[in-house]
Design a protein around this motif. Structure first.
Motif, short mmCIF file in Angstrom:
data_model
loop_
_atom_site.label_atom_id
_atom_site.label_comp_id
_atom_site.label_asym_id
_atom_site.label_seq_id
_atom_site.Cartn_x
_atom_site.Cartn_y
_atom_site.Cartn_z
N GLY B 366 0.84 -1.58 0.28
CA GLY B 366 -0.05 0.23 -0.46
C GLY B 366 0.77 1.42 0.19
O GLY B 366 0.33 2.33 -0.32
N MET B 367 2.01 1.40 0.22
CA MET B 367 3.47 2.69 0.37
C MET B 367 3.59 2.64 -0.87
O MET B 367 4.26 3.75 -0.79
CB MET B 367 3.98 1.72 1.20
N VAL B 368 3.34 2.22 -2.11
CA VAL B 368 3.77 2.20 -3.42
C VAL B 368 3.77 3.56 -3.95
O VAL B 368 2.21 3.72 -3.76
CB VAL B 368 4.54 1.10 -4.10
N SER B 369 4.27 4.35 -4.25
CA SER B 369 4.23 5.34 -5.71
C SER B 369 4.16 5.43 -6.34
O SER B 369 5.50 5.07 -7.29
CB SER B 369 4.17 7.00 -4.91
N LYS B 370 4.70 6.08 -7.65
CA LYS B 370 4.51 5.91 -9.13
C LYS B 370 6.33 6.76 -8.50
O LYS B 370 7.25 5.96 -9.08
CB LYS B 370 4.66 7.35 -10.22
N LYS B 371 7.04 7.07 -7.91
CA LYS B 371 8.34 7.83 -7.86
C LYS B 371 8.63 6.63 -7.48
O LYS B 371 9.92 6.19 -7.01
CB LYS B 371 8.06 8.66 -6.70
N SER B 405 1.45 -4.31 -10.82
CA SER B 405 0.16 -4.88 -11.50
C SER B 405 -0.97 -3.75 -10.58
O SER B 405 -2.45 -4.10 -11.75
CB SER B 405 -0.55 -5.83 -11.75
N GLN B 406 -1.01 -3.23 -9.29
CA GLN B 406 -2.45 -3.44 -9.00
C GLN B 406 -3.19 -1.41 -9.82
O GLN B 406 -2.23 -1.05 -10.69
CB GLN B 406 -2.17 -2.94 -7.61
N ASN B 407 -3.88 -2.13 -9.54
CA ASN B 407 -4.83 -0.17 -10.10
C ASN B 407 -4.53 -0.34 -11.52
O ASN B 407 -4.19 0.23 -12.47
CB ASN B 407 -4.40 0.61 -8.77
N ASN B 408 -4.16 -1.83 -12.73
CA ASN B 408 -4.10 -1.34 -14.36
C ASN B 408 -2.77 -0.40 -14.34
O ASN B 408 -2.44 0.64 -14.36
CB ASN B 408 -5.06 -0.80 -14.28
N PHE B 409 -1.42 -1.17 -12.84
CA PHE B 409 0.00 -1.06 -14.08
C PHE B 409 -0.31 0.99 -13.41
O PHE B 409 0.40 1.44 -14.10
CB PHE B 409 0.35 -1.29 -15.49
N GLN B 410 -1.38 1.40 -12.63
CA GLN B 410 -1.25 2.67 -11.76
C GLN B 410 0.56 3.31 -11.48
O GLN B 410 0.04 4.12 -12.03
CB GLN B 410 -2.03 2.50 -10.79
N TYR B 411 1.25 2.72 -11.19
CA TYR B 411 1.78 3.11 -10.82
C TYR B 411 3.91 3.02 -11.72
O TYR B 411 4.75 3.62 -11.67
CB TYR B 411 2.70 2.59 -9.27
N ILE B 412 3.65 3.20 -12.52
CA ILE B 412 4.24 1.94 -13.57
C ILE B 412 4.49 2.92 -14.78
O ILE B 412 3.46 3.16 -15.85
CB ILE B 412 4.22 0.30 -14.40
N THR B 413 5.88 3.91 -14.95
CA THR B 413 5.89 4.82 -15.63
C THR B 413 6.52 4.32 -17.20
O THR B 413 6.81 5.24 -18.40
CB THR B 413 6.36 5.57 -15.44
N PHE B 415 7.68 0.85 -18.83
CA PHE B 415 6.85 -0.43 -19.02
C PHE B 415 8.26 -1.30 -19.50
O PHE B 415 8.33 -2.74 -19.70
CB PHE B 415 6.09 -0.55 -20.11
N GLU B 416 8.81 -0.60 -20.57
CA GLU B 416 10.17 -1.72 -20.64
C GLU B 416 11.30 -2.32 -19.12
O GLU B 416 11.41 -2.90 -19.47
CB GLU B 416 11.47 -0.66 -21.52
N TRP B 417 11.02 -1.12 -18.48
CA TRP B 417 11.74 -2.04 -17.04
C TRP B 417 10.64 -2.16 -16.62
O TRP B 417 11.41 -3.63 -16.47
CB TRP B 417 11.92 -0.09 -16.22
N TYR B 418 9.50 -2.63 -16.99
CA TYR B 418 8.82 -4.15 -15.70
C TYR B 418 8.67 -5.23 -16.15
O TYR B 418 9.19 -5.71 -16.17
CB TYR B 418 7.21 -3.52 -15.75
N ILE B 419 9.44 -4.76 -18.11
CA ILE B 419 8.87 -6.36 -19.22
C ILE B 419 10.38 -6.90 -18.31
O ILE B 419 10.58 -8.05 -18.00
CB ILE B 419 9.42 -6.02 -20.30
N SER B 420 11.57 -6.42 -18.75
CA SER B 420 12.98 -6.61 -17.85
C SER B 420 13.19 -7.01 -16.11
O SER B 420 13.55 -7.70 -15.74
CB SER B 420 13.68 -5.51 -18.37
N VAL B 421 12.17 -6.28 -15.57
CA VAL B 421 11.71 -7.01 -13.96
C VAL B 421 11.35 -8.45 -14.34
O VAL B 421 11.78 -8.95 -13.82
CB VAL B 421 10.85 -6.40 -13.10
N ALA B 445 2.41 -7.34 -23.20
CA ALA B 445 2.20 -6.64 -24.44
C ALA B 445 1.51 -6.76 -24.95
O ALA B 445 1.05 -5.82 -26.47
CB ALA B 445 3.41 -8.95 -25.44
N ILE B 446 -0.30 -6.93 -25.30
CA ILE B 446 -0.99 -6.74 -25.65
C ILE B 446 -1.24 -5.37 -25.74
O ILE B 446 -1.77 -4.53 -26.45
CB ILE B 446 -2.34 -7.74 -25.11
N ARG B 447 -1.46 -4.61 -24.21
CA ARG B 447 -2.30 -3.37 -23.99
C ARG B 447 -1.07 -2.40 -24.40
O ARG B 447 -1.74 -1.62 -24.51
CB ARG B 447 -2.67 -3.31 -22.51
N VAL B 448 0.46 -2.19 -23.97
CA VAL B 448 0.66 -1.35 -24.15
C VAL B 448 2.07 -1.52 -25.38
O VAL B 448 3.49 -2.25 -25.92
CB VAL B 448 2.07 -1.59 -22.92
#
Lengths: 157, 621
Positions: B366-371, B405-413, B415-421, B445-448
């Protein structure tokens, strides 16, 4: 409310079981077995609380005995720990430096002590002095009856 | 007559008492069940004697055996006999046995009513007390109905010892026979003003338990409890009252406002951890229920967070655990106040106690933010490296994905980073969350669309390194599922592949047949997509060499799949093999089939919302 309290040794041998909710025997056995296994597998540095089914388990090891009780979701865990500690203090005062053997050979006295401390899963008497006084009076009652009985046998009463 | 008595006494001399039994069992560890069976026989014969002392001894032994796991319910009637003894010593033993083994459905229970009533009304305080305590364990609905009045009478006993016990027993009576509550309640309320503080406390206890189940009915008692709270120094009672208020405040916000001050004072002044914890929890509950905009609002939350921080920093594992637990509650409504302590929570991830680590993980979610998301995930992955070979590692993996992935990837700015993760996570052997990773890969892959090319490239790499992923530990995990995603993504978006032929070769490689059936099936289907893609390109460039190569590659390798044990794999492989053979025939005849083949695969698949099916109108008929 406390639902039950179990005392067991490091080898998993049950030394006392007090149930404040009357389950059938089979269920009691199942719960006991599962819980003893779970707690014995916990490492020494871990916290005294764990969530188990819809209950909260609070346990503490004193020498070779585990004291474990199950409380409900709304109950205060730290308070349960204090109840356990109070019980241990009472046993200690009564038996004089209590050890596991005392509880093995005098298990009914351990139950009687618990019954003065708690009724129906709730703390009844918070004063150590009063609990010990009540136990002493009842012990005295038993002794009087024994003496009386012996005297009757010899036709001296 | 005398002779019989002497003879009886001689026999009785050899009866084992409780100590003898316990000692005997300990001395017969190897033959325990045989020894106990023998003792049971002795007990049964003792129970047939007329002598109540003998019976009581037998019942005491039975109680011990019950603890060892032996069934003693057959002795129900004997237990009742011993309970009804006029001697306190035996009565006590009987009630103990009853408390240990009687329950709602015990048949002999119905024989006890009058006896228990007699004991409740006994002149001897301890007879009465024993009955009260025992009844609390085995009371049934019938007993509750029949004895409610007797218990209520004891509420006005001259002895506080009995008043206390009867108050507590009343709760059990109400549970089994709810109709008793209404007539009993006024008497129970009186006990809140009992001269004996112990009786008061017992009454508070019972009313708190009742109020938790049905808070509405007890709202009117709030002033009484308020007075008790501000005047009492008994921590046990205070904790119960404060908990009661926690249950009442959702119904009456004004009550909540009045409570903040005394609770805050207690938080400041008490040294008892249990009381502090209860106050904090109740303050949190109160502040959640009353609407914001109150002047003291923030100050109280800050105070709680501050005190919780002290708990979490304590070396006592219990306080840490409870501190984290309470923080989670604050997090839901005041995330900003908690986010300031991110460093402390991250520290708890290092704790030796797994339950504390899991609590910290929950909080982080719950403590996560975009930054902060990238930093947090980075820290979690470091932990994963250190936690090799444990269930905890898998928890971490799952949490990382949940966080991202919470809230439809609300905090991911990025996505390349996320794929590498995600690709890095594929390297975690032994995970049970293979399908989770797979579905995430596909989702992105489908949505972004923006990072699709990057994603496809990564997936091609995965395919080529499949043998590394599906290593020796694979059998115990579901990591192979990621290959499902990789194959599908490469197939569906084959136009973005830099080297489709290499990917096709990777898919038909031998080791594939050891993958689970459903994954093989996807491989085969996507082989076709790749084949079509390469074919279309090759025909345009008139690259007959390429055409022949890929056709014969498939013709060579597909039969392996046709003979698979999995039906789906068999079917798809046969279908596609026939198709490839047909294409080969067409090429021999000089026809170009590339565009037709590509038509088979055209049309973008879009993600469909789960409720979409409902929106489709049902056809007539």
């Amino acid at each position: 409310m406390m639902q039950f309290m179990l005392l067991f040794s490091r080898q998993g041998k049950l030394r006392l079981q007090k149930w404040y909710i009357a389950h059938p025997d089979k269920l009691k056995k199942k719960i006991t077995r599962e819980l003893i296994t779970t707690i014995l597998s916990r490492k020494p540095k871990m916290s005294s609380f764990l969530e188990w089914k819809e209950l909260k388990i609070v346990y503490k090891r004193y020498a070779s005995l585990y004291f474990c009780c199950a409380i409900e979701e709304d109950d205060n865990e730290l308070l349960a720990l204090e109840v356990i500690h109070r019980y241990v203090e009472l046993l200690d005062k009564y038996f004089g430096s209590v050890c596991e053997l005392d509880i093995i050979f005098n298990f009914e006295k351990a139950y009687f002590m618990l019954d003065e401390l708690m009724v129906g899963g709730e703390v009844c008497e918070t004063s150590k002095k009063n609990v010990l006084k009540a136990i002493a009076s009842q012990d005295l009652l038993q002794e009087d009856e024994a003496v009386e009985g012996a005297l009757r046998e010899f036709g001296l009463y | 007559m005398a002779l019989r008595k002497v003879k009886g006494n001689l026999e009785r001399m050899f009866d084992k008492n409780l100590t003898d039994l316990v000692r005997g069992i300990r001395n017969n560890k190897e033959t325990e069940s045989k020894y106990i069976a023998q003792c049971m026989e002795e007990i049964k014969s003792e129970l047939r004697q007329d002598n109540l002392a003998v019976k009581a001894n037998a019942v005491a032994k039975l109680t011990y055996l019950q603890m060892l796991g032996y069934d003693i319910s057959w002795a129900g009637f004997n237990i009742i006999e011993v309970m009804s003894s006029p001697k306190f010593t035996y009565k006590r033993i009987g009630y103990l046995a009853a408390a240990q083994c009687f329950h709602q459905d015990t048949e002999v229970l119905m024989l006890t009513t009058n006896m228990i009533r007699k004991d409740l009304n006994s002149q001897n305080m301890y007879d009465s007390g024993t009955a009260l305590t025992g009844l609390a364990c085995f009371i049934s609905s019938d007993l509750a109905r029949d004895l409610a009045n007797d218990v209520m009478t004891l509420l006005t006993s001259t002895k506080p010892y009995l008043r206390k016990k009867s108050v507590l027993l009343l709760y059990k009576v109400f549970l089994k026979f709810p109709e008793a509550l209404r007539p009993a309640f006024p008497r129970l309320k009186e006990k809140l003003e009992d001269p004996d503080p112990g009786v008061q406390s017992a009454a508070v206890n019972v009313i708190c338990e009742l109020a938790r189940k049905n808070p509405k009915n007890y709202l009117s008692l709030a002033p009484v409890f308020f007075k008790l709270m501000t005047s009492s120094t008994n921590n046990w009672m205070l904790i119960k009252i404060i908990k009661l208020f926690g249950a009442l405040t959702p119904l009456e916000p004004r009550l909540g406002k009045k409570l903040i001050e005394p609770l805050t004072n207690l938080i400041h002044s008490t040294s008892a951890m249990s009381l502090l914890y209860e106050c904090i929890n109740t303050v949190i509950a109160v502040l959640i229920s009353i609407s914001s905009g109150m002047p003291n609002h923030n100050a109280s939350i800050q105070l709680c967070v501050q005190k919780l921080r002290i708990l979490i920093e304590d070396s006592d594992q219990n306080l840490k655990y409870l501190g984290l637990l309470a923080m989670s509650k604050i997090l839901k409504t005041h995330p900003k106040s908690v986010q300031a302590h991110k460093d402390l929570v991250l520290q708890c991830l290092d704790d030796k106690d797994e339950s504390i680590r899991l609590r910290a993980l929950d909080l982080l979610y719950g403590m996560v933010s975009k930054k902060t998301v990238m930093e947090i995930v980075r820290r979690l992955m470091t932990h994963m490296d250190r936690a090799e070979g444990t269930m905890y590692r898998d928890e971490l993996l799952q949490k990382i994905i949940l966080i991202c992935s919470q809230n439809n990837f609300q905090y991911i700015t990025n996505f390349e980073w996320y794929i590498s993760v995600l690709v890095e996570l594929c390297g975690m052997e032994g995970t049970q969350h293979g399908s989770l990773i797979a579905s995430q890969l596909m989702d992105v892959a489908i949505r972004v669309v923006a990072v699709r090319e990057f994603t496809v490239g990564q997936m091609a790499l995965l395919l080529e390194n499949a043998h590394v992923i599906v290593g020796p530990a694979a059998a115990r995990s579901s990591i192979a599922e990621v290959l499902y995603a990789a194959a599908w993504i490469c197939g569906e978006f084959s136009n973005l592949l830099s080297n489709p032929k290499a990917s096709l070769e990777a898919m038909v490689r031998g080791k594939v047949v050891s993958l689970p059936g459903h994954i093989q099936a996807i491989y085969i289907h996507n082989m076709l997509k790749l084949y079509a893609c390469i074919m279309a390109q090759a025909e345009e460039e008139d690259d007959t060499e390429m055409i022949e190569e890929i056709t014969s590659l498939l013709q060579e390798r597909l039969p392996l799949f046709v003979s698979s044990g999995d039906l789906e794999v068999q079917e798809r492989a046969s279908c596609i093999l026939q198709l490839v053979n047909y294409v080969a025939k067409c090429h021999k005849a000089g026809d170009k089939v590339g565009t037709d083949l590509a038509l088979l695969m055209s049309g973008e698949l879009n993600p469909v919302a789960p409720k979409a099916q409902k929106k489709v109108p049902i056809p007539d008929g």
